[in-house]
Design a protein around this motif. Structure first.
Motif: not given
Length: 107
Positions: A50-52, A58-61, A39-48
């Motif tokens: 980097t933050e992750i 480690k498990s959450k990452r 239904k939606y197209g999604i995108f992120i930036s490189d900042i996302v």
């Protein structure tokens, strides 16, 4: 109708794993269920990314990176300026940043 394109910043991804706030986790999961229907197209930036990658747990990452892969988030734009420029090129008047609760059920 043209498919709505959404920029997902880091906190949206984090709420998928937010067991300490089940109300936010649950609505975010419902939001991602709608994403899987294309239904939606999604995108992120490189900042996302980097933050992750800076996530100390480690498990959450690893879980967050797996979610990015699962939902095939596309890294297209590096800054809000570029996002707004793209929106202008596509004929949109601007970008609206929303939380998942505001998007669920959008038609």
């Amino acid at each position: 109708m043209k498919r709505l394109k959404l920029y997902l910043e880091t906190s949206v991804w984090n709420f998928l794993l937010a067991d300490d706030t089940p109300e936010f986790r649950d609505v975010t999961k419902k939001f991602f269920d709608e994403i899987t229907t294309k239904k939606y197209g999604i995108f992120i930036s490189d900042i996302v990314i980097t933050e992750i990658n800076r996530t100390k747990d480690k498990s959450k990452r690893e879980s967050l990176l797996a979610k990015l892969n699962l939902y095939q988030a596309i890294v297209k734009l590096k800054t809000k300026v570029k996002v707004n420029a793209l929106a202008t090129l596509e004929g949109y008047k601007g970008i609206i940043i929303s939380i998942p609760e505001e998007v669920i059920g959008y038609d």
